[in-house]
Design a protein around this motif. Structure first.
Motif, PDB file in Angstrom:
ATOM      1  N   HIS A 120       0.815  -1.214   0.000  1.00  0.00           N
ATOM      2  CA  HIS A 120       0.000   0.000   0.000  1.00  0.00           C
ATOM      3  C   HIS A 120       0.849   1.265   0.000  1.00  0.00           C
ATOM      4  O   HIS A 120       0.431   2.291  -0.514  1.00  0.00           O
ATOM      5  CB  HIS A 120      -0.999  -0.039   1.159  1.00  0.00           C
TER       6      HIS A 120
ATOM      7  N   ILE B  24       1.619   1.886  -3.576  1.00  0.00           N
ATOM      8  CA  ILE B  24       0.409   2.380  -4.270  1.00  0.00           C
ATOM      9  C   ILE B  24       0.186   3.858  -3.944  1.00  0.00           C
ATOM     10  O   ILE B  24      -0.103   4.682  -4.815  1.00  0.00           O
ATOM     11  CB  ILE B  24      -0.824   1.534  -3.856  1.00  0.00           C
TER      12      ILE B  24
ATOM     13  N   LEU C 228     -12.630   2.689  -7.238  1.00  0.00           N
ATOM     14  CA  LEU C 228     -12.259   2.172  -5.920  1.00  0.00           C
ATOM     15  C   LEU C 228     -11.888   3.340  -5.030  1.00  0.00           C
ATOM     16  O   LEU C 228     -10.877   4.013  -5.258  1.00  0.00           O
ATOM     17  CB  LEU C 228     -11.045   1.224  -6.050  1.00  0.00           C
TER      18      LEU C 228
ATOM     19  N   ARG D 115     -10.635   3.859  -1.531  1.00  0.00           N
ATOM     20  CA  ARG D 115     -10.115   3.133  -0.360  1.00  0.00           C
ATOM     21  C   ARG D 115     -10.438   3.967   0.871  1.00  0.00           C
ATOM     22  O   ARG D 115      -9.645   4.812   1.283  1.00  0.00           O
ATOM     23  CB  ARG D 115      -8.605   2.924  -0.498  1.00  0.00           C
TER      24      ARG D 115
ATOM     25  N   ARG E  98     -15.622   1.721  -1.285  1.00  0.00           N
ATOM     26  CA  ARG E  98     -15.293   0.422  -0.702  1.00  0.00           C
ATOM     27  C   ARG E  98     -15.281   0.587   0.806  1.00  0.00           C
ATOM     28  O   ARG E  98     -14.608   1.471   1.336  1.00  0.00           O
ATOM     29  CB  ARG E  98     -13.931  -0.072  -1.173  1.00  0.00           C
TER      30      ARG E  98
ATOM     31  N   ASP F 278     -11.252  -1.410   4.697  1.00  0.00           N
ATOM     32  CA  ASP F 278     -10.426  -2.607   4.485  1.00  0.00           C
ATOM     33  C   ASP F 278      -9.191  -2.449   5.363  1.00  0.00           C
ATOM     34  O   ASP F 278      -8.095  -2.182   4.868  1.00  0.00           O
ATOM     35  CB  ASP F 278     -10.047  -2.717   3.003  1.00  0.00           C
TER      36      ASP F 278
ATOM     37  N   LYS G 133      -2.502  -2.324   6.804  1.00  0.00           N
ATOM     38  CA  LYS G 133      -3.186  -1.049   6.993  1.00  0.00           C
ATOM     39  C   LYS G 133      -3.701  -0.921   8.429  1.00  0.00           C
ATOM     40  O   LYS G 133      -4.763  -1.416   8.763  1.00  0.00           O
ATOM     41  CB  LYS G 133      -4.346  -0.910   5.999  1.00  0.00           C
TER      42      LYS G 133
ATOM     43  N   MET H 156     -15.400  -7.196  -4.024  1.00  0.00           N
ATOM     44  CA  MET H 156     -14.083  -7.347  -4.632  1.00  0.00           C
ATOM     45  C   MET H 156     -13.775  -8.829  -4.732  1.00  0.00           C
ATOM     46  O   MET H 156     -14.129  -9.599  -3.833  1.00  0.00           O
ATOM     47  CB  MET H 156     -13.029  -6.663  -3.780  1.00  0.00           C
TER      48      MET H 156
ATOM     49  N   GLU I 299     -10.829 -11.022  -4.481  1.00  0.00           N
ATOM     50  CA  GLU I 299      -9.430 -10.883  -4.059  1.00  0.00           C
ATOM     51  C   GLU I 299      -8.810 -12.201  -3.636  1.00  0.00           C
ATOM     52  O   GLU I 299      -7.663 -12.234  -3.212  1.00  0.00           O
ATOM     53  CB  GLU I 299      -9.340  -9.899  -2.895  1.00  0.00           C
TER      54      GLU I 299
ATOM     55  N   GLY J 265      -9.536  -7.639  -7.566  1.00  0.00           N
ATOM     56  CA  GLY J 265      -8.432  -6.981  -6.843  1.00  0.00           C
ATOM     57  C   GLY J 265      -7.183  -7.830  -6.970  1.00  0.00           C
ATOM     58  O   GLY J 265      -6.913  -8.703  -6.145  1.00  0.00           O
ATOM     59  N   THR J 266      -6.412  -7.555  -8.021  1.00  0.00           N
ATOM     60  CA  THR J 266      -5.282  -8.455  -8.316  1.00  0.00           C
ATOM     61  C   THR J 266      -4.126  -8.334  -7.329  1.00  0.00           C
ATOM     62  O   THR J 266      -3.275  -9.211  -7.274  1.00  0.00           O
ATOM     63  CB  THR J 266      -4.744  -8.203  -9.739  1.00  0.00           C
ATOM     64  N   ASN J 267      -4.093  -7.250  -6.557  1.00  0.00           N
ATOM     65  CA  ASN J 267      -2.990  -7.131  -5.583  1.00  0.00           C
ATOM     66  C   ASN J 267      -3.120  -8.248  -4.549  1.00  0.00           C
ATOM     67  O   ASN J 267      -2.171  -8.970  -4.264  1.00  0.00           O
ATOM     68  CB  ASN J 267      -3.033  -5.776  -4.867  1.00  0.00           C
ATOM     69  N   ASP J 268      -4.324  -8.357  -4.000  1.00  0.00           N
ATOM     70  CA  ASP J 268      -4.533  -9.424  -3.018  1.00  0.00           C
ATOM     71  C   ASP J 268      -4.736 -10.772  -3.684  1.00  0.00           C
ATOM     72  O   ASP J 268      -4.318 -11.798  -3.155  1.00  0.00           O
ATOM     73  CB  ASP J 268      -5.725  -9.091  -2.108  1.00  0.00           C
TER      74      ASP J 268
ATOM     75  N   ARG K 298       2.455  -9.507  -0.316  1.00  0.00           N
ATOM     76  CA  ARG K 298       2.573  -8.408  -1.285  1.00  0.00           C
ATOM     77  C   ARG K 298       3.492  -7.297  -0.803  1.00  0.00           C
ATOM     78  O   ARG K 298       3.856  -6.399  -1.564  1.00  0.00           O
ATOM     79  CB  ARG K 298       1.181  -7.849  -1.624  1.00  0.00           C
TER      80      ARG K 298
ATOM     81  N   CYS L 108      -9.479  -3.580 -10.424  1.00  0.00           N
ATOM     82  CA  CYS L 108      -8.961  -2.372  -9.776  1.00  0.00           C
ATOM     83  C   CYS L 108      -7.604  -2.577  -9.102  1.00  0.00           C
ATOM     84  O   CYS L 108      -7.099  -1.675  -8.452  1.00  0.00           O
ATOM     85  CB  CYS L 108      -9.969  -1.823  -8.775  1.00  0.00           C
ATOM     86  N   GLY L 109      -6.997  -3.764  -9.270  1.00  0.00           N
ATOM     87  CA  GLY L 109      -5.640  -3.942  -8.750  1.00  0.00           C
ATOM     88  C   GLY L 109      -4.657  -3.149  -9.603  1.00  0.00           C
ATOM     89  O   GLY L 109      -5.020  -2.623 -10.673  1.00  0.00           O
TER      90      GLY L 109
END
Ligand code: PEP
Ligand code: MG
Length: 561
Positions: A188, A191, A293, A295, A331, A334, A339, A427, A429, A450-453, A463, A500-501
């Protein structure tokens, strides 16, 4: 002298070096002998002085009528409270505590007393007291870390790692780049750096350069280089890169007012990801099609108090106002994993990424979930709102969420407060959510991949760990197969699907994603124009051929050449 690093946010910067040392707020539990008492007492008073000076320096940068100014003032007053100081000294003397132990015990006791005060506005100060104790202990341990007093001129941050909450606290008017020794490509912090347009290098081992605070350094986050005391020639070379970068950015501005349509006529919706109102304002200037998205946890990272329903409602309405009719995908919180939020102290977990995060947190803590849902339902009456839930893995979770939404609606009706049903989405994920889409899709209006997760949970690769995110990028045969299932299933059920990743911002991945049938992307704000330009200059027919080949790939190397 240079060292290399991995670019996660492009750009160039020159500035003074500011080392951010990782805070060590660990408590030394040993008992001291009588001879050590004066030394420990001295440590307490020196540290109080050091921290007070730092706080005063930070406070000077703030307007006197700001909330943060008052919060710092309260910290300074508490640190310099004579009674508290006497108790600290007495604990060291009578209990033979170390300085850190005395601070930990005395401040915790004070926090408990404050917490028990019936007035919630005073009781909530307990968290600030605990945070202050941590900073004082870090000072005692010689690792105060966040020395903002250095950050008054163009600066480049050097740190082992920084959390999203710490990143959000940086004074962006002075911070020109960040260089970290660790960090993952889709962490994050990476990002956030990309979204803020702050050049960032990760995996950069600069220790060998022996850089001092205040020394001039330069970051070339295009070629992945950190320069110590750049020479005239270095600066000339850097200037050339800056000029080239500016030229490219200027060319991209031509796409601001253009819709993303391929040369053979396929329109693609380009949403942007946002984490603050200021990003939404910036985004509107880039001609994106809305927020795919939001956050919401990013808006609260450093709030010591959880904002009430009305405050959240106001934030969402402000965002809708900026968007002038374009959709806002809210969203829900999260939090958890990397986080952390200041208003809630999570219990320690062995594996936070596999713990109480995403919708698991919201389903466990209705006191946070319901005000957010009500604020979102109310804001839907003022614009185009899509309400999205993170980390939904099973139908049971989604059903529970839907029941709570209904109860929020009932409560609003009883209160005679206007609301509207937003579009509901989840999402995707985890592999679990994608493999059970048949059951989830009938309950939602849209899904967002959500391709990051998804990558983290498919590859069992943290990640936040650069070594792993380089070895296991999102553009991989397994993740691609899951993405294809999600797109095909959503199309079969006539449910809107987007991605949205960070993969949606990757120009090597976008042709494959669109070729697989995706028609909506939500990209990092800093990549909106680049992705629009890619789409406007290509044909969907070509993307389909690329995707057909990609989906047959057996190796990661075939996709990431
Ligand atoms: C994702 O996991 O791909 C995503 C977009 O959510 P976040 O990065 O906030 O976890
Ligand atoms: Mg995620």
């Amino acid at each position: 002298m240079t060292v290399s690093g991995v670019v996660v946010s492009t750009g160039i910067a020159i500035g003074q070096a500011v080392h951010i040392i990782e805070q060590d707020a660990s408590v030394d539990f040993r008992t001291i002998n009588l001879a050590g008492i004066t030394e420990q007492q001295q440590k307490v008073s020196d540290s109080i002085l050091e921290l007070t000076e730092l706080l005063i320096g930070g406070q000077r940068q703030l307007p006197e009528d700001s909330e943060n100014y008052d919060l710092i003032e309260a910290d300074i007053l508490l640190l310099n409270d004579d009674e508290l100081f006497d108790i600290l000294n007495n604990e060291i003397k009578t209990q033979c505590y170390t300085a850190s132990m005395a601070v930990s015990r005395v401040f915790e006791q004070h926090a408990i007393e404050v917490e028990s005060i019936p007035d919630p506005s005073i009781a909530s100060r307990a968290n600030d007291i605990r945070a202050l104790a941590k900073r004082l202990i870090a000072t005692i341990n010689g690792t105060l870390g966040w020395d903002m007093s250095f950050i008054f001129e163009p600066s480049i941050i050097l740190a082992h790692d920084i959390t999203p909450a710490e990143f959000a606290m940086l004074p962006f008017q002075h911070v020109k780049a960040i260089v970290l020794q660790t960090g993952g490509l889709t962490s994050h912090t990476a990002i956030l750096a990309r979204a803020a347009g702050i050049p960032a290098l990760l995996n950069c081992d600069y220790t060998g350069l022996s850089i001092n605070n205040g020394q001039q350094i330069a970051v070339d986050a295009i070629n992945g280089l950190l320069y110590k005391s750049p020479s005239e020639d270095d600066l000339k070379g850097i200037k050339l890169v800056v000029d080239e970068e500016r030229k490219q950015q200027k060319q991209l501005t031509a796409y601001k007012d253009q819709k993303a349509v391929t040369l053979d006529g396929q329109a693609v919706t380009i949403y942007a990801n946002a984490g603050s109102l200021s990003e939404i304002t910036r985004m509107s200037d880039l001609g994106s099609d809305g927020v795919g998205l939001l956050r919401t946890e990013f808006m609260l990272l450093n709030s010591t108090e959880y904002p009430c329903e009305n405050t959240q409602f106001q934030h969402y309405c402000d965002a809708l106002h900026q968007l002038s009719g374009l959709p806002l995908t809210i969203r829900t919180l999260d939090i958890g994993a990397d986080k952390d939020v200041a208003f809630f102290r999570q219990a320690d977990e062995e594996n936070p990424a596999l713990g109480i995060r995403g919708c698991r947190f919201s389903l466990k803590h209705h006191q946070y979930f319901k005000p957010q849902l009500k604020a979102a339902l109310r804001s839907a009456n003022h614009g185009s709102v899509r309400l999205m839930f993170p980390m939904v893995n099973q139908v049971e979770e989604l059903e529970d969420i839907l029941v709570i939404i209904e109860s929020c609606k009932e409560e609003l009706s009883v209160q005679k407060i206007a609301y509207k049903q937003p579009k509901i989405g989840i999402m995707l994920e985890t592999p679990a959510s994608i493999l059970n889409l048949d059951s989830l899709l009938p309950l939602v209006d849209f899904v967002s991949i959500g391709t990051n997760d998804l990558t983290q949970y498919t590859m069992a690769a943290d990640r936040g760990n650069l070594e792993l995110t380089c070895t296991y990028p999102s553009l991989s045969p397994s993740v691609l197969k899951l993405i294809k299932i999600a797109i095909d299933q959503a199309n079969k059920h006539n449910v809107e699907v987007s991605l949205c990743g960070e993969l949606a911002s990757d120009k090597n991945a976008v042709p494959i994603l669109l070729g697989l049938g995706l028609k909506e992307l939500s990209v990092n704000i800093s990549n909106v124009l680049e992705i629009k330009s890619l789409i406007c200059n290509s044909k969907l027919a070509e993307f389909k051929l690329i995707a057909q080949k990609a989906i047959k790939a057996k190796r990661i190397s075939e996709l990431n050449s």
